[in-house]
Design a protein around this motif. Structure first.
Motif, PDB file in Angstrom:
ATOM      1  N   PRO A 102       0.810  -1.234   0.000  1.00  0.00           N
ATOM      2  CA  PRO A 102       0.000   0.000   0.000  1.00  0.00           C
ATOM      3  C   PRO A 102       0.834   1.271   0.000  1.00  0.00           C
ATOM      4  CG  PRO A 102      -0.885  -1.575   1.560  1.00  0.00           C
ATOM      5  CD  PRO A 102       0.446  -2.114   1.106  1.00  0.00           C
ATOM      6  N   CYS A 103       1.974   1.239   0.644  1.00  0.00           N
ATOM      7  CA  CYS A 103       2.845   2.415   0.668  1.00  0.00           C
ATOM      8  C   CYS A 103       3.302   2.774  -0.745  1.00  0.00           C
ATOM      9  CB  CYS A 103       4.058   2.136   1.563  1.00  0.00           C
ATOM     10  SG  CYS A 103       5.124   3.563   1.842  1.00  0.00           S
ATOM     11  N   ALA A 104       3.707   1.773  -1.516  1.00  0.00           N
ATOM     12  CA  ALA A 104       4.136   2.019  -2.892  1.00  0.00           C
ATOM     13  C   ALA A 104       2.976   2.541  -3.748  1.00  0.00           C
ATOM     14  CB  ALA A 104       4.703   0.735  -3.488  1.00  0.00           C
ATOM     15  N   LEU A 105       1.792   1.984  -3.544  1.00  0.00           N
ATOM     16  CA  LEU A 105       0.618   2.427  -4.295  1.00  0.00           C
ATOM     17  C   LEU A 105       0.245   3.868  -3.953  1.00  0.00           C
ATOM     18  CD1 LEU A 105      -1.505  -0.823  -4.001  1.00  0.00           C
ATOM     19  CD2 LEU A 105      -0.437   0.064  -6.079  1.00  0.00           C
ATOM     20  N   LYS A 106       0.397   4.232  -2.696  1.00  0.00           N
ATOM     21  CA  LYS A 106       0.077   5.604  -2.289  1.00  0.00           C
ATOM     22  C   LYS A 106       1.096   6.590  -2.873  1.00  0.00           C
ATOM     23  CE  LYS A 106      -2.901   6.417   0.156  1.00  0.00           C
ATOM     24  NZ  LYS A 106      -4.311   6.845  -0.055  1.00  0.00           N
ATOM     25  N   LEU A 107       2.337   6.187  -2.995  1.00  0.00           N
ATOM     26  CA  LEU A 107       3.331   7.042  -3.655  1.00  0.00           C
ATOM     27  C   LEU A 107       2.959   7.279  -5.119  1.00  0.00           C
ATOM     28  CD1 LEU A 107       6.636   5.602  -2.165  1.00  0.00           C
ATOM     29  CD2 LEU A 107       5.703   7.894  -1.779  1.00  0.00           C
ATOM     30  N   ALA A 108       2.412   6.254  -5.763  1.00  0.00           N
ATOM     31  CA  ALA A 108       1.939   6.423  -7.134  1.00  0.00           C
ATOM     32  C   ALA A 108       0.780   7.414  -7.189  1.00  0.00           C
ATOM     33  CB  ALA A 108       1.524   5.075  -7.711  1.00  0.00           C
ATOM     34  N   SER A 109      -0.076   7.392  -6.171  1.00  0.00           N
ATOM     35  CA  SER A 109      -1.183   8.346  -6.112  1.00  0.00           C
ATOM     36  C   SER A 109      -0.669   9.770  -5.981  1.00  0.00           C
ATOM     37  CB  SER A 109      -2.099   8.016  -4.927  1.00  0.00           C
ATOM     38  OG  SER A 109      -2.646   6.720  -5.041  1.00  0.00           O
ATOM     39  N   ILE A 110       0.349   9.966  -5.164  1.00  0.00           N
ATOM     40  CA  ILE A 110       0.926  11.304  -5.001  1.00  0.00           C
ATOM     41  C   ILE A 110       1.512  11.796  -6.318  1.00  0.00           C
ATOM     42  CG2 ILE A 110       2.809  12.576  -3.910  1.00  0.00           C
ATOM     43  CD1 ILE A 110       2.293  11.030  -1.370  1.00  0.00           C
ATOM     44  N   ALA A 111       2.212  10.926  -7.033  1.00  0.00           N
ATOM     45  CA  ALA A 111       2.796  11.317  -8.317  1.00  0.00           C
ATOM     46  C   ALA A 111       1.700  11.750  -9.296  1.00  0.00           C
ATOM     47  CB  ALA A 111       3.604  10.158  -8.893  1.00  0.00           C
ATOM     48  N   LEU A 112       0.594  11.025  -9.303  1.00  0.00           N
ATOM     49  CA  LEU A 112      -0.514  11.384 -10.189  1.00  0.00           C
ATOM     50  C   LEU A 112      -1.176  12.682  -9.746  1.00  0.00           C
ATOM     51  CD1 LEU A 112      -2.284  10.609 -12.577  1.00  0.00           C
ATOM     52  CD2 LEU A 112      -3.658   9.203 -11.020  1.00  0.00           C
ATOM     53  N   LEU A 113      -1.342  12.851  -8.440  1.00  0.00           N
ATOM     54  CA  LEU A 113      -1.944  14.070  -7.903  1.00  0.00           C
ATOM     55  C   LEU A 113      -1.157  15.305  -8.323  1.00  0.00           C
ATOM     56  CD1 LEU A 113      -3.929  15.529  -5.910  1.00  0.00           C
ATOM     57  CD2 LEU A 113      -2.218  15.080  -4.113  1.00  0.00           C
ATOM     58  N   LEU A 114       0.163  15.226  -8.284  1.00  0.00           N
ATOM     59  CA  LEU A 114       0.998  16.371  -8.620  1.00  0.00           C
ATOM     60  C   LEU A 114       0.941  16.726 -10.102  1.00  0.00           C
ATOM     61  CD1 LEU A 114       4.124  15.579  -6.399  1.00  0.00           C
ATOM     62  CD2 LEU A 114       2.295  17.238  -5.951  1.00  0.00           C
ATOM     63  N   ARG A 115       0.495  15.777 -10.931  1.00  0.00           N
ATOM     64  CA  ARG A 115       0.428  16.013 -12.369  1.00  0.00           C
ATOM     65  C   ARG A 115      -0.938  16.531 -12.822  1.00  0.00           C
ATOM     66  NH1 ARG A 115       4.242  14.040 -15.742  1.00  0.00           N
ATOM     67  NH2 ARG A 115       2.686  13.863 -17.402  1.00  0.00           N
ATOM     68  N   LEU A 116      -1.927  16.492 -11.958  1.00  0.00           N
ATOM     69  CA  LEU A 116      -3.262  16.916 -12.347  1.00  0.00           C
ATOM     70  C   LEU A 116      -3.319  18.418 -12.577  1.00  0.00           C
ATOM     71  CD1 LEU A 116      -4.218  14.035 -11.727  1.00  0.00           C
ATOM     72  CD2 LEU A 116      -6.173  15.025 -10.549  1.00  0.00           C
ATOM     73  N   PRO A 117      -4.089  18.878 -13.571  1.00  0.00           N
ATOM     74  CA  PRO A 117      -4.214  20.320 -13.814  1.00  0.00           C
ATOM     75  C   PRO A 117      -4.795  21.044 -12.603  1.00  0.00           C
ATOM     76  CG  PRO A 117      -5.109  19.050 -15.660  1.00  0.00           C
ATOM     77  CD  PRO A 117      -4.839  18.082 -14.541  1.00  0.00           C
ATOM     78  N   ARG A 118      -4.371  22.255 -12.379  1.00  0.00           N
ATOM     79  CA  ARG A 118      -4.812  23.036 -11.218  1.00  0.00           C
ATOM     80  C   ARG A 118      -6.317  23.223 -11.216  1.00  0.00           C
ATOM     81  NH1 ARG A 118      -2.404  26.269  -7.644  1.00  0.00           N
ATOM     82  NH2 ARG A 118      -0.411  26.037  -8.737  1.00  0.00           N
ATOM     83  N   GLU A 119      -6.907  23.500 -12.406  1.00  0.00           N
ATOM     84  CA  GLU A 119      -8.332  23.764 -12.459  1.00  0.00           C
ATOM     85  C   GLU A 119      -9.173  22.538 -12.131  1.00  0.00           C
ATOM     86  OE1 GLU A 119      -6.791  23.058 -16.683  1.00  0.00           O
ATOM     87  OE2 GLU A 119      -6.189  24.180 -14.885  1.00  0.00           O
ATOM     88  N   THR A 120      -8.593  21.343 -12.250  1.00  0.00           N
ATOM     89  CA  THR A 120      -9.314  20.117 -11.908  1.00  0.00           C
ATOM     90  C   THR A 120      -9.456  19.962 -10.396  1.00  0.00           C
ATOM     91  OG1 THR A 120      -8.552  19.005 -13.912  1.00  0.00           O
ATOM     92  CG2 THR A 120      -9.296  17.611 -12.122  1.00  0.00           C
ATOM     93  N   LEU A 121      -8.404  20.298  -9.666  1.00  0.00           N
ATOM     94  CA  LEU A 121      -8.409  20.096  -8.220  1.00  0.00           C
ATOM     95  C   LEU A 121      -8.917  21.309  -7.464  1.00  0.00           C
ATOM     96  CD1 LEU A 121      -5.004  18.242  -7.830  1.00  0.00           C
ATOM     97  CD2 LEU A 121      -7.271  17.298  -7.397  1.00  0.00           C
ATOM     98  N   ASP A 122      -8.679  22.483  -7.976  1.00  0.00           N
ATOM     99  CA  ASP A 122      -9.083  23.700  -7.273  1.00  0.00           C
ATOM    100  C   ASP A 122      -9.838  24.603  -8.235  1.00  0.00           C
ATOM    101  OD1 ASP A 122      -7.769  23.198  -4.678  1.00  0.00           O
ATOM    102  OD2 ASP A 122      -5.934  23.324  -5.859  1.00  0.00           O
ATOM    103  N   PRO A 123     -11.059  24.181  -8.651  1.00  0.00           N
ATOM    104  CA  PRO A 123     -11.814  24.977  -9.618  1.00  0.00           C
ATOM    105  C   PRO A 123     -12.277  26.287  -9.006  1.00  0.00           C
ATOM    106  CG  PRO A 123     -13.173  23.215  -8.745  1.00  0.00           C
ATOM    107  CD  PRO A 123     -11.789  23.003  -8.219  1.00  0.00           C
ATOM    108  N   ALA A 124     -12.488  27.256  -9.852  1.00  0.00           N
ATOM    109  CA  ALA A 124     -12.998  28.544  -9.398  1.00  0.00           C
ATOM    110  C   ALA A 124     -14.423  28.374  -8.920  1.00  0.00           C
ATOM    111  CB  ALA A 124     -12.947  29.553 -10.536  1.00  0.00           C
ATOM    112  N   PRO A 125     -14.848  29.073  -7.853  1.00  0.00           N
ATOM    113  CA  PRO A 125     -16.192  28.939  -7.342  1.00  0.00           C
ATOM    114  C   PRO A 125     -17.218  29.469  -8.338  1.00  0.00           C
ATOM    115  CG  PRO A 125     -15.050  30.745  -6.238  1.00  0.00           C
ATOM    116  CD  PRO A 125     -14.022  30.068  -7.087  1.00  0.00           C
TER     117      PRO A 125
END
Length: 420
Positions: free
Chosen positions: A397-420
């Motif tokens: 699970p630790c290795a899988l969670k590191l993969a999640s972090i790598a994917l999270l950092l690559r996501l576009p800003r507007e996808t994770l923090d959209p304007a209200p």
């Protein structure tokens, strides 16, 4: 006589939470209980249980998007679909846990699980697919508030389902608790579908079909991928939890207490994570939660046998991390669909399949792998077998969670923090 004032969306959130509780009682708990239950009641091996769960996921792959399309195609019948979902869930759980098997035990178990998970799929698609209607808007800030209620209900249901067989076995003489557990799920399903009927009067406007180009353009596709990868670590630990506590730590009697701590921490933290995401942004909050999860996994790997207090602290930490995942990702996904004007039923059909697929992958891969290395649940195991269990429960699970972090950092800003 004056008419009562119209009900605002927030006033019905308790109904959403109740429906989520009933559905969740038969979700992760089935995966937690199934390996030991199937061996005890049906005499099945870990490899056979893993194969059954993989077959069920093949069925889900075919039916979940179809169930989502069905709820979008006939929106006027959503109350009937909800009744069908909860009724099917009740029948399936009674077949698996309460009724004696007819015919071959493996085939009976497979059919019962297919029925139960079909009901669960349809109910979950309805619950998540109507999130914009329940909240009155698809904006991310509103979805975080709804998600806090909904995911708290989910975590209450998972906690109840996880401990119910053990508690019922102590209350009822000459019972293993599982027969009563199946009946409990059935009763909860009936109560929830009756009290949740007012929810289906709310409708949301969207396009009549799922447009994949708009789905990708809105960022929902990226969120679906992130949710899949991020769910794999929890799926692995959920599948192996009872084995780790019982055979690796030597604390089988405390398994129920550990589960309670884990899910209480997740449920209590859910509203806090939602407020933090609105204030600091989803990316930062998710990154903090994922880092906490990794620390918990590493701590579990290093524990000596009998370390009850330390593992309790780890359960609290990993539960806090789960609370963030459940609230933020589902809220962002609903907001992305609303921005694109897409029907949510089909989209959450794929979301639902993705979540269940991680549990099946974990069971289908990890259980046969442990059996290959000589691990036997509840028996005398070699140091090599216990080390395989330790690596599987903590470091995978630790290795899988590191993969999640790598994917999270690559996501576009507007996808994770959209304007209200």
């Amino acid at each position: 006589m004056m008419n009562p004032p119209p009900q605002t969306p927030a006033q019905g959130y308790w109904r959403v939470s109740l429906l989520a509780t009933a559905l969740a009682t038969a979700s992760i708990p089935i995966y937690i209980h199934l390996p030991g239950f199937a061996a005890m009641r049906f005499g099945l091996s870990l490899r056979e249980v893993g194969t059954i769960l993989l077959v069920i996921r093949i069925v889900d792959f075919l039916q979940d998007p179809l169930l989502g399309w069905m709820t979008d195609r006939w929106p006027a019948h959503r109350a009937r679909f909800a009744a069908l979902a909860m009724g099917t869930l009740a029948v399936g759980c009674l077949a698996v846990f309460t009724l004696p098997p007819m015919g071959g035990p493996a085939l009976w178990l497979l059919l019962g699980l297919v029925i139960a998970f079909t009901g669960y799929s349809l109910g979950t698609i309805l619950l998540y697919g109507q999130s914009a209607a329940f909240a009155g808007t698809g904006q991310a800030s509103a979805q975080f508030g709804l998600a806090a209620w909904r995911e708290t209900g989910v975590l209450i249901g998972v906690t109840l389902g996880a401990i119910a067989p053990t508690v019922l076995a102590r209350i009822l003489p000459d019972s293993d608790g599982y027969a009563a557990f199946g009946a409990l799920v059935a009763v909860l399903a009936v109560i929830a579908v009756v009290l949740a009927r007012p929810l289906w009067r709310r409708t949301q406007a969207a396009s009549l079909r799922l447009n994949w180009r708009d789905l990708r353009g809105s960022g929902a596709g990226w969120l679906l991928l992130l949710a899949f990868v991020n769910s794999l670590p929890v799926a692995v630990t959920s599948t192996l939890f009872l084995f780790f506590v019982g055979d690796r730590l030597g604390l089988p009697d405390l398994a129920g207490g550990f589960l309670i701590l884990f899910f209480i921490a997740a449920g209590a933290s859910a509203p806090v994570w939602g407020r933090m995401a609105r204030r600091f942004g989803a990316r930062r909050v998710l990154l903090a939660a994922m880092t906490l999860a990794i620390a918990s996994f590493i701590g579990a790997f290093a524990l000596p046998p009998g370390a009850a207090l330390a593992f309790a602290a780890i359960c609290i930490g990993s539960g806090l991390a789960l609370g963030a995942d459940m609230v933020i990702l589902s809220g962002l996904f609903t907001a992305a669909l609303a921005r694109a004007g897409l029907q949510a039923g089909q989209a959450f059909g794929f979301w639902n399949f993705s979540a269940k697929a991680t549990l099946a992958i974990a069971a289908g891969v990890m259980l046969p792998l442990l059996q290959h290395y000589g691990y036997r649940p509840g028996a005398e195991n070699t140091p090599a077998a216990l080390q395989a269990l330790n690596l599987s429960y903590a470091l995978v699970p630790c290795a899988l969670k590191l993969a999640s972090i790598a994917l999270l950092l690559r996501l576009p800003r507007e996808t994770l923090d959209p304007a209200p």
